[in-house]
Design a protein around this motif. Structure first.
Motif, PDB file in Angstrom:
ATOM      1  N   THR A   1      -5.614 -80.873-111.169  1.00 37.91           N
ATOM      2  CA  THR A   1      -4.569 -81.792-110.700  1.00 37.91           C
ATOM      3  C   THR A   1      -3.245 -81.618-111.415  1.00 37.91           C
ATOM      4  O   THR A   1      -2.245 -82.232-111.020  1.00 37.91           O
ATOM      5  CB  THR A   1      -5.015 -83.254-110.879  1.00 37.91           C
ATOM      6  OG1 THR A   1      -5.291 -83.503-112.263  1.00 37.91           O
ATOM      7  CG2 THR A   1      -6.260 -83.534-110.066  1.00 37.91           C
ATOM      8  N   GLY A   2      -3.189 -80.828-112.464  1.00 37.66           N
ATOM      9  CA  GLY A   2      -1.949 -80.674-113.195  1.00 37.66           C
ATOM     10  C   GLY A   2      -1.668 -81.860-114.100  1.00 37.66           C
ATOM     11  O   GLY A   2      -2.451 -82.803-114.200  1.00 37.66           O
TER      12      GLY A   2
ATOM     13  N   ASP B   1       5.016 -75.097-111.499  1.00 38.86           N
ATOM     14  CA  ASP B   1       4.402 -75.966-110.490  1.00 38.86           C
ATOM     15  C   ASP B   1       2.895 -76.060-110.689  1.00 38.86           C
ATOM     16  O   ASP B   1       2.302 -77.122-110.475  1.00 38.86           O
ATOM     17  CB  ASP B   1       4.704 -75.442-109.079  1.00 38.86           C
ATOM     18  CG  ASP B   1       6.153 -75.660-108.685  1.00 38.86           C
ATOM     19  OD1 ASP B   1       6.853 -76.379-109.415  1.00 38.86           O
ATOM     20  OD2 ASP B   1       6.581 -75.096-107.671  1.00 38.86           O
ATOM     21  N   HIS B   2       2.262 -74.955-111.085  1.00 37.48           N
ATOM     22  CA  HIS B   2       0.820 -74.968-111.287  1.00 37.48           C
ATOM     23  C   HIS B   2       0.432 -75.845-112.469  1.00 37.48           C
ATOM     24  O   HIS B   2      -0.631 -76.466-112.466  1.00 37.48           O
ATOM     25  CB  HIS B   2       0.305 -73.546-111.512  1.00 37.48           C
ATOM     26  CG  HIS B   2       0.420 -72.678-110.299  1.00 37.48           C
ATOM     27  ND1 HIS B   2       0.229 -71.314-110.334  1.00 37.48           N
ATOM     28  CD2 HIS B   2       0.715 -72.977-109.006  1.00 37.48           C
ATOM     29  CE1 HIS B   2       0.390 -70.815-109.114  1.00 37.48           C
ATOM     30  NE2 HIS B   2       0.697 -71.804-108.293  1.00 37.48           N
TER      31      HIS B   2
ATOM     32  N   ALA C   1      -4.492 -81.898-104.832  1.00 31.08           N
ATOM     33  CA  ALA C   1      -4.287 -82.914-105.866  1.00 31.08           C
ATOM     34  C   ALA C   1      -3.599 -84.172-105.340  1.00 31.08           C
ATOM     35  O   ALA C   1      -4.095 -85.284-105.548  1.00 31.08           O
ATOM     36  CB  ALA C   1      -3.519 -82.319-107.042  1.00 31.08           C
ATOM     37  N   PRO C   2      -2.437 -84.071-104.666  1.00 33.90           N
ATOM     38  CA  PRO C   2      -1.824 -85.292-104.144  1.00 33.90           C
ATOM     39  C   PRO C   2      -2.657 -85.983-103.076  1.00 33.90           C
ATOM     40  O   PRO C   2      -2.613 -87.212-102.963  1.00 33.90           O
ATOM     41  CB  PRO C   2      -0.474 -84.818-103.583  1.00 33.90           C
ATOM     42  CG  PRO C   2      -0.620 -83.360-103.391  1.00 33.90           C
ATOM     43  CD  PRO C   2      -1.569 -82.899-104.433  1.00 33.90           C
TER      44      PRO C   2
ATOM     45  N   ASN D   1      -3.476 -76.219-109.627  1.00 32.33           N
ATOM     46  CA  ASN D   1      -3.671 -75.090-108.716  1.00 32.33           C
ATOM     47  C   ASN D   1      -5.147 -74.999-108.379  1.00 32.33           C
ATOM     48  O   ASN D   1      -5.828 -74.022-108.698  1.00 32.33           O
ATOM     49  CB  ASN D   1      -3.165 -73.795-109.356  1.00 32.33           C
ATOM     50  CG  ASN D   1      -3.249 -72.604-108.414  1.00 32.33           C
ATOM     51  OD1 ASN D   1      -3.190 -72.768-107.199  1.00 32.33           O
ATOM     52  ND2 ASN D   1      -3.410 -71.421-108.976  1.00 32.33           N
TER      53      ASN D   1
ATOM     54  N   LEU E   1       2.296 -78.495-113.574  1.00 31.88           N
ATOM     55  CA  LEU E   1       2.642 -79.886-113.281  1.00 31.88           C
ATOM     56  C   LEU E   1       1.749 -80.485-112.206  1.00 31.88           C
ATOM     57  O   LEU E   1       1.348 -81.652-112.300  1.00 31.88           O
ATOM     58  CB  LEU E   1       4.103 -79.974-112.842  1.00 31.88           C
ATOM     59  CG  LEU E   1       5.155 -79.547-113.873  1.00 31.88           C
ATOM     60  CD1 LEU E   1       6.554 -79.693-113.292  1.00 31.88           C
ATOM     61  CD2 LEU E   1       5.030 -80.358-115.148  1.00 31.88           C
ATOM     62  N   PHE E   2       1.432 -79.704-111.176  1.00 32.43           N
ATOM     63  CA  PHE E   2       0.721 -80.247-110.019  1.00 32.43           C
ATOM     64  C   PHE E   2      -0.662 -79.642-109.809  1.00 32.43           C
ATOM     65  O   PHE E   2      -1.349 -80.020-108.864  1.00 32.43           O
ATOM     66  CB  PHE E   2       1.558 -80.056-108.750  1.00 32.43           C
ATOM     67  CG  PHE E   2       2.935 -80.641-108.848  1.00 32.43           C
ATOM     68  CD1 PHE E   2       3.127 -82.010-108.840  1.00 32.43           C
ATOM     69  CD2 PHE E   2       4.040 -79.820-108.984  1.00 32.43           C
ATOM     70  CE1 PHE E   2       4.399 -82.550-108.943  1.00 32.43           C
ATOM     71  CE2 PHE E   2       5.312 -80.355-109.079  1.00 32.43           C
ATOM     72  CZ  PHE E   2       5.491 -81.718-109.066  1.00 32.43           C
TER      73      PHE E   2
ATOM     74  N   ILE F   1       1.018 -84.078-114.034  1.00 35.87           N
ATOM     75  CA  ILE F   1       1.609 -85.286-113.468  1.00 35.87           C
ATOM     76  C   ILE F   1       0.572 -86.137-112.745  1.00 35.87           C
ATOM     77  O   ILE F   1       0.548 -87.366-112.870  1.00 35.87           O
ATOM     78  CB  ILE F   1       2.775 -84.910-112.528  1.00 35.87           C
ATOM     79  CG1 ILE F   1       3.917 -84.296-113.347  1.00 35.87           C
ATOM     80  CG2 ILE F   1       3.273 -86.120-111.757  1.00 35.87           C
ATOM     81  CD1 ILE F   1       5.113 -83.878-112.519  1.00 35.87           C
ATOM     82  N   LEU F   2      -0.296 -85.502-111.971  1.00 35.15           N
ATOM     83  CA  LEU F   2      -1.245 -86.255-111.167  1.00 35.15           C
ATOM     84  C   LEU F   2      -2.555 -86.569-111.906  1.00 35.15           C
ATOM     85  O   LEU F   2      -3.383 -87.296-111.382  1.00 35.15           O
ATOM     86  CB  LEU F   2      -1.561 -85.476-109.885  1.00 35.15           C
ATOM     87  CG  LEU F   2      -0.359 -85.277-108.946  1.00 35.15           C
ATOM     88  CD1 LEU F   2      -0.743 -84.383-107.778  1.00 35.15           C
ATOM     89  CD2 LEU F   2       0.163 -86.604-108.430  1.00 35.15           C
TER      90      LEU F   2
END
Length: 276
Positions: A194-195, A119-120, A247-248, A125, A122-123, A197-198
């Motif tokens: 933001t990882g 998760d860190h 990030a989101p 931390n 991809l998105f 994906i973002l």
């Protein structure tokens, strides 16, 4: 007032604001060239495709930056080779390559015993940013910003008219792969914030906002940097009170700014038509 200033009292929030300020400028500058060149999908492709490089670097005990950069450059070079040597269009090739690389990264990750959280990667931390992350992002951001500002005229001509750039004697191949290298480095800089994906939101939205708001490239760069910096700082700040991930929240603010810029452009166009 004390509640409004509360996010600034914690060290991890101070680091989050700092990395926002560090990566906002290079991502905004690069997004302007990606938008003009029509490389939105390339930014998405590279951001997804560096996953196997990150995982392999972790397994080998190497800095994640090296694995991410190597995977990003491999993706860019493979995309260019396949599109030049086949009848398949470049966007199709990019879709195949980045989805394949992303799938490879997931498979490798599931086969190893690791304490690293996917998760860190991809998105992001952002609330776990450390001193090493700040130094890495700072050095990369400084290099990317300097490279873009020093060669922006050549890159601008290459983005608008590659044929004219070649006739003018510019090193078109160097500009092409240099821009891809800067793209890979910038994604590495934003990895913690933001990882994967973002990251594409930071690489596309600021340039698109600047493109809609201004008519000159210089002003476009300024507007893109301002929009990206404001969105990153405000998104990180608001995420505390919204109880959401930074990030989101940042990407949502950038999307809202793009919507406002688009609505403004429609209004100005309609007004000019009525007056004409």
């Amino acid at each position: 007032m004390s509640e409004l200033l509360m996010p600034f009292q914690f060290a991890f929030m101070q680091n989050a604001f700092l990395i926002c300020a560090i990566v906002a400028i290079p991502t905004a500058l690069l997004s302007c060239f990606l938008v003009l060149k029509g490389w939105a999908l390339m930014g998405d492709a590279v951001s997804h495709a560096i996953l196997p490089g990150v995982v392999l670097a972790y397994v080998a005990g190497l800095p994640l930056v090296l694995g991410a950069f190597a995977a990003g450059m491999f993706t860019a070079l493979a995309t260019g080779f396949l599109s030049r040597n086949s009848r398949v269009k470049q966007d199709t090739v990019m879709g195949i390559v980045f989805s394949g690389m992303f799938g490879l990264g997931i498979v490798i990750y599931t086969q190893i015993d690791t304490a690293m959280h996917l998760d860190h990667i991809l998105f992001g931390n952002m609330l776990g940013v450390g001193a090493q992350d700040l130094w890495t992002a700072g050095i990369i951001s400084l290099f990317v910003t300097a490279a873009l500002l020093l060669s922006w005229k050549d890159l601008l001509l290459h983005a608008f008219d590659p044929a004219q750039a070649r006739v003018s004697g510019l090193p078109v191949g160097l500009l092409h792969y240099g821009l891809l290298a800067l793209l890979s480095l910038t994604i590495v800089a934003t990895l913690t914030a933001t990882g994967l994906i973002l990251a594409v939101g930071l690489l596309i939205a600021p340039g698109a906002i600047g493109f809609l708001v201004t008519r000159s490239f210089g002003h476009m760069l300024v507007v893109a940097c301002f929009a990206c910096l404001v969105s990153m700082l405000s998104g990180t700040y608001l995420s505390v009170f919204l109880d959401s991930a930074p990030a989101p929240t940042i990407v949502l603010i950038l999307t809202a700014l793009f919507g406002l810029a688009f609505a403004r452009r429609l209004w100005l166009t309609r007004r000019a038509t009525q007056m004409g």
